[in-house]
Design a protein around this motif. Structure first.
Motif, PDB file in Angstrom:
ATOM      1  N   TRP A  52       0.817  -1.215   0.000  1.00  0.00           N
ATOM      2  CA  TRP A  52       0.000   0.000   0.000  1.00  0.00           C
ATOM      3  C   TRP A  52       0.853   1.268   0.000  1.00  0.00           C
ATOM      4  CZ3 TRP A  52      -5.459   1.148   0.966  1.00  0.00           C
ATOM      5  CH2 TRP A  52      -6.290   0.059   0.695  1.00  0.00           C
ATOM      6  N   GLU A  53       2.146   1.149   0.198  1.00  0.00           N
ATOM      7  CA  GLU A  53       3.016   2.327   0.063  1.00  0.00           C
ATOM      8  C   GLU A  53       3.032   2.821  -1.381  1.00  0.00           C
ATOM      9  OE1 GLU A  53       4.836   3.870   2.514  1.00  0.00           O
ATOM     10  OE2 GLU A  53       3.877   2.548   3.990  1.00  0.00           O
ATOM     11  N   ASN A  54       2.716   1.942  -2.315  1.00  0.00           N
ATOM     12  CA  ASN A  54       2.673   2.277  -3.735  1.00  0.00           C
ATOM     13  C   ASN A  54       1.317   2.913  -4.054  1.00  0.00           C
ATOM     14  OD1 ASN A  54       2.479   2.306  -6.537  1.00  0.00           O
ATOM     15  ND2 ASN A  54       3.337   0.260  -6.810  1.00  0.00           N
ATOM     16  N   PRO A  55       1.272   4.186  -4.453  1.00  0.00           N
ATOM     17  CA  PRO A  55      -0.018   4.827  -4.716  1.00  0.00           C
ATOM     18  C   PRO A  55      -0.819   4.135  -5.811  1.00  0.00           C
ATOM     19  CG  PRO A  55       1.807   6.188  -5.509  1.00  0.00           C
ATOM     20  CD  PRO A  55       2.406   5.106  -4.678  1.00  0.00           C
ATOM     21  N   ASP A  56      -0.156   3.449  -6.746  1.00  0.00           N
ATOM     22  CA  ASP A  56      -0.883   2.740  -7.790  1.00  0.00           C
ATOM     23  C   ASP A  56      -1.707   1.587  -7.211  1.00  0.00           C
ATOM     24  OD1 ASP A  56       0.142   4.418  -9.731  1.00  0.00           O
ATOM     25  OD2 ASP A  56       1.789   3.077 -10.265  1.00  0.00           O
ATOM     26  N   VAL A  57      -1.206   0.984  -6.149  1.00  0.00           N
ATOM     27  CA  VAL A  57      -1.976  -0.065  -5.475  1.00  0.00           C
ATOM     28  C   VAL A  57      -3.241   0.528  -4.880  1.00  0.00           C
ATOM     29  CG1 VAL A  57      -2.009  -1.610  -3.476  1.00  0.00           C
ATOM     30  CG2 VAL A  57      -0.031  -1.594  -4.999  1.00  0.00           C
ATOM     31  N   ARG A  58      -3.093   1.641  -4.199  1.00  0.00           N
ATOM     32  CA  ARG A  58      -4.247   2.270  -3.565  1.00  0.00           C
ATOM     33  C   ARG A  58      -5.281   2.693  -4.613  1.00  0.00           C
ATOM     34  NH1 ARG A  58       0.009   4.991  -1.006  1.00  0.00           N
ATOM     35  NH2 ARG A  58      -0.747   7.085  -1.554  1.00  0.00           N
ATOM     36  N   HIS A  59      -4.822   3.251  -5.701  1.00  0.00           N
ATOM     37  CA  HIS A  59      -5.757   3.654  -6.749  1.00  0.00           C
ATOM     38  C   HIS A  59      -6.493   2.448  -7.329  1.00  0.00           C
ATOM     39  CE1 HIS A  59      -2.977   7.372  -7.461  1.00  0.00           C
ATOM     40  NE2 HIS A  59      -3.753   7.521  -6.410  1.00  0.00           N
ATOM     41  N   ALA A  60      -5.788   1.343  -7.482  1.00  0.00           N
ATOM     42  CA  ALA A  60      -6.415   0.130  -8.015  1.00  0.00           C
ATOM     43  C   ALA A  60      -7.476  -0.400  -7.055  1.00  0.00           C
ATOM     44  CB  ALA A  60      -5.351  -0.939  -8.282  1.00  0.00           C
ATOM     45  N   VAL A  61      -7.174  -0.357  -5.759  1.00  0.00           N
ATOM     46  CA  VAL A  61      -8.153  -0.790  -4.757  1.00  0.00           C
ATOM     47  C   VAL A  61      -9.365   0.139  -4.764  1.00  0.00           C
ATOM     48  CG1 VAL A  61      -8.563  -1.031  -2.285  1.00  0.00           C
ATOM     49  CG2 VAL A  61      -6.475  -1.972  -3.294  1.00  0.00           C
ATOM     50  N   VAL A 101      -8.958  -7.682   7.584  1.00  0.00           N
ATOM     51  CA  VAL A 101      -7.680  -7.305   8.223  1.00  0.00           C
ATOM     52  C   VAL A 101      -7.141  -5.965   7.682  1.00  0.00           C
ATOM     53  CG1 VAL A 101      -7.032  -9.632   8.920  1.00  0.00           C
ATOM     54  CG2 VAL A 101      -6.352  -8.851   6.668  1.00  0.00           C
ATOM     55  N   ILE A 102      -7.961  -4.957   7.718  1.00  0.00           N
ATOM     56  CA  ILE A 102      -7.616  -3.704   7.060  1.00  0.00           C
ATOM     57  C   ILE A 102      -6.497  -2.954   7.787  1.00  0.00           C
ATOM     58  CG2 ILE A 102      -9.290  -2.228   8.237  1.00  0.00           C
ATOM     59  CD1 ILE A 102      -8.482  -2.274   4.436  1.00  0.00           C
ATOM     60  N   ASN A 103      -6.269  -3.245   9.062  1.00  0.00           N
ATOM     61  CA  ASN A 103      -5.159  -2.571   9.754  1.00  0.00           C
ATOM     62  C   ASN A 103      -3.803  -3.199   9.444  1.00  0.00           C
ATOM     63  OD1 ASN A 103      -6.079  -4.813  11.285  1.00  0.00           O
ATOM     64  ND2 ASN A 103      -5.096  -4.029  13.137  1.00  0.00           N
ATOM     65  N   PHE A 104      -3.787  -4.236   8.586  1.00  0.00           N
ATOM     66  CA  PHE A 104      -2.521  -4.811   8.139  1.00  0.00           C
ATOM     67  C   PHE A 104      -1.953  -4.069   6.925  1.00  0.00           C
ATOM     68  CE2 PHE A 104      -2.614  -9.455   9.835  1.00  0.00           C
ATOM     69  CZ  PHE A 104      -3.238  -9.046  11.010  1.00  0.00           C
ATOM     70  N   ILE A 105      -2.752  -3.164   6.327  1.00  0.00           N
ATOM     71  CA  ILE A 105      -2.313  -2.552   5.066  1.00  0.00           C
ATOM     72  C   ILE A 105      -1.155  -1.586   5.252  1.00  0.00           C
ATOM     73  CG2 ILE A 105      -4.570  -2.836   3.983  1.00  0.00           C
ATOM     74  CD1 ILE A 105      -5.085   0.150   4.491  1.00  0.00           C
ATOM     75  N   SER A 106      -0.942  -1.084   6.466  1.00  0.00           N
ATOM     76  CA  SER A 106       0.207  -0.211   6.738  1.00  0.00           C
ATOM     77  C   SER A 106       1.178  -0.942   7.643  1.00  0.00           C
ATOM     78  CB  SER A 106      -0.237   1.093   7.394  1.00  0.00           C
ATOM     79  OG  SER A 106       0.880   1.908   7.688  1.00  0.00           O
ATOM     80  N   LYS A 107       2.411  -1.063   7.168  1.00  0.00           N
ATOM     81  CA  LYS A 107       3.471  -1.741   7.898  1.00  0.00           C
ATOM     82  C   LYS A 107       4.649  -0.790   8.051  1.00  0.00           C
ATOM     83  CE  LYS A 107       2.038  -5.983   5.484  1.00  0.00           C
ATOM     84  NZ  LYS A 107       0.811  -5.416   4.883  1.00  0.00           N
ATOM     85  N   ASN A 108       5.517  -1.060   8.985  1.00  0.00           N
ATOM     86  CA  ASN A 108       6.769  -0.306   9.067  1.00  0.00           C
ATOM     87  C   ASN A 108       7.515  -0.521   7.750  1.00  0.00           C
ATOM     88  OD1 ASN A 108       9.481   0.466   9.488  1.00  0.00           O
ATOM     89  ND2 ASN A 108       9.326   0.056  11.679  1.00  0.00           N
ATOM     90  N   PRO A 109       7.732   0.535   6.953  1.00  0.00           N
ATOM     91  CA  PRO A 109       8.316   0.333   5.612  1.00  0.00           C
ATOM     92  C   PRO A 109       9.709  -0.276   5.631  1.00  0.00           C
ATOM     93  CG  PRO A 109       8.188   2.668   6.165  1.00  0.00           C
ATOM     94  CD  PRO A 109       7.397   1.942   7.207  1.00  0.00           C
TER      95      PRO A 109
END
Length: 557
Positions: free
Chosen positions: A174-183, A202-210
């Motif tokens: 999800w760090e990739n904006p193209d992923v977010r746009h696709a979702v 499990v929506i709180n898994f989408i952000s991880k320590n990069p």
């Protein structure tokens, strides 16, 4: 289509359908969309206002459909998009909204995005997490929910891919904006087609320590809470999705969030923050996990359980909103887990429901819960289908950590397959679920526990649920009333009040097979009152001792 109204989900009740186990129309042993359509009168009779449909997208079925290979189609085993349209219309004609399951922390490894990513295509490589291994193995020490390391490298891959669940469920980056746009495109596609919102897996898994660093073990499965979930950009991602997808739409969004705290949930569900309407938290359903995790269960401590429930009621009482559940597709049957699925099955199923549905928040009913379905108690590992269960058995027995009997005892009580046996519609050989051979065995107690018998019996668990749902729909005290716990240290009685505009609701529930005194709450009883609902005939006085697994709801105007 149901009429739009502000926050309609606060007075509603959600019914979860696990499609493969609900109703099979064509005899292939799997439930399907036409089968659901055939059963809509049951949902209307029950009175629910929302259906949450677990995944029906194309999938290799490694994790029962939670490994998705195409987000904008229907798996042929369930039917077609035309069938989905008919289901949408059938629900909307009955005033019931339809919520889809949005699984976007990960995809299937058969999804075209992952195929292109593995091939190194420039515009897809960073859709997932690829990292070189270390000398001693994977890139970090994270563990996967379904056992083993959270990194895998297939033959021909130069690097490992991250998967917090199965190796066939690679995590999206999800760090990739193209992923977010696709979702966002996927979510808008379903809303434009007529869906009324999403349960977000499990929506709180989408952000991880990069940096994806090593970390200390947290939880049953070796997840690393401070690094792999609830990451630094979670609020940003959820707010962005709300802005890009949900603004201006009349929807429901509920985020499944293992490991979320009350304080975090207040932020996520505060309407001013525009993230989510409510979250699924796991604190209360983790309390009976023993030292060895969920498959090493310990007896429920009701005082501890009440403290957890009361903390969430208080924490989200004025800001945010609670989801209320004991059952879903990932939890064993509540009447077997928290109640008494033998002598007091009917009474305890009713009392568990009363305790939950009279709280502040949106109740969720899982298919079969409304008729008091129980755990399957299967004693042969060959009868199980759940990936988590099978991996646990193989790991524990193969390594000698437990013997077969010990492993099966934990699995029999806690396996997710307990919730996934076919819906019991009638007493026939396959419980009216299918004319063929079901994909997982039918519970033998179908002859006693089935919807046909429950609907015919005015004193059944089904009609108790129906009356609870009516109360929530008809009286705002159940929706908006202030929650105050009572008898917090009592090991058998769950009691509380709800107050709204000078009126008081008193809920008394005996979570045991022994008589229990409630004289302690005398100071909240008013002279004028009436019993709205009970599991037993109305007693001569409000504070009469509670009989085994008895519950009562009293209203004082």
């Amino acid at each position: 289509m149901p009429e739009p109204s502000a926050e309609w989900w606060k007075s509603g009740v959600v019914y979860q359908i696990y499609p493969s186990s609900f109703s099979d129309s064509d005899g292939d042993g799997f439930g399907d969309l036409p089968g659901i359509i055939e059963r809509l009168d049951h949902l209307e009779r029950l009175g629910v206002s929302v259906v949450w449909l677990s995944p029906v997208y194309p999938s290799p079925w490694d994790d029962n459909g939670y490994d998705i290979s195409d987000y904008t189609d229907i798996d042929p085993r369930f039917g077609t998009l035309d069938d989905w349209d008919r289901l949408r219309d059938g629900l909307h004609e009955r005033g019931i909204r339809l919520v889809m399951d949005l699984v976007v922390n990960h995809t299937s490894d058969r999804h075209p995005w992952f195929t292109a990513s593995r091939a190194g295509e420039d515009d897809r490589r960073d859709f997932y997490f690829w990292r070189p291994g270390r000398e001693d193995g994977p890139p970090n020490n994270w563990g996967a929910v379904f056992s083993g390391p959270a990194w895998s490298r297939s033959e021909g891959d130069d690097e490992y891919h991250l998967h917090l669940f199965s190796p066939s469920q690679p995590d999206l980056n999800w760090e990739n904006p193209d992923v977010r746009h696709a979702v966002h495109d996927v979510a808008r596609w379903w809303l434009d087609r007529g869906a009324d919102g999403f349960r977000m897996d499990v929506i709180n898994f989408i952000s991880k320590n990069p940096a994806l660093p090593d970390g200390p073990v947290v939880g049953d499965h070796g997840l690393f809470t401070e690094h792999s979930i609830n990451g630094p950009r979670l609020h940003e991602f959820l707010h962005e999705m709300h802005r890009e997808v949900f603004t201006g739409r009349d929807t429901l969004t509920v985020g499944e969030m293992p490991g979320v705290s009350v304080e975090q949930a207040r932020i996520h569900t505060n309407p001013a923050n525009r993230e989510l309407d409510m979250v699924f938290q796991f604190e209360h359903v983790d309390l009976d996990h023993g030292p060895g995790g969920k498959f090493d269960p310990r007896p429920l401590d009701l005082v501890e359980f009440k403290a957890s429930m009361n903390r969430w009621q208080k924490g989200l009482g004025e800001v945010g909103w609670n989801s209320l559940y004991l059952n879903n597709h990932d939890q064993p049957r509540s009447v077997s887990r928290y109640g008494d699925d033998g002598r007091y099955r009917v009474e305890s199923a009713k009392t568990l429901a009363t305790t939950l549905h009279m709280m502040k928040g949106t109740p969720y009913v899982y298919q079969g819960e409304e008729i008091g379905m129980t755990n399957a108690h299967m004693d042969d590992i060959a009868d199980y289908r759940d990936l988590e269960t099978l991996n646990h058995y193989r790991t524990m027995v193969a390594t000698g950590r437990v013997d077969h009997e010990t492993a099966m005892a934990g699995i029999s009580r806690m396996s997710r397959d307990n919730a996934r046996t076919p819906m019991q519609w009638d007493s026939s050989e396959q419980a009216g679920f299918t004319s063929g051979t079901p994909w997982i065995k039918v519970n033998p107690n179908r002859t006693e526990i089935n919807a046909e018998a429950a609907v015919a019996d005015p004193d059944s668990v089904f009609h108790h649920y129906r009356r609870l749902i009516e109360l929530r729909r008809e009286d705002p005290i159940v929706v908006y009333g202030r929650y105050s716990p009572l008898m917090e240290d009592d090991p058998r009685v769950f009691a509380y009040t709800r107050e709204w505009e000078g009126r008081r609701l008193l809920v008394l529930a005996n979570w045991s097979d022994r008589e229990a005194s409630v004289e302690e709450v005398e100071d909240v009883v008013r002279p004028e009152g009436r019993m709205l609902l009970g599991t037993h005939p109305e007693p001569e006085r409000v504070l009469a001792p509670l009989r085994p697994w008895e519950s009562r709801v009293h209203l004082f105007d």
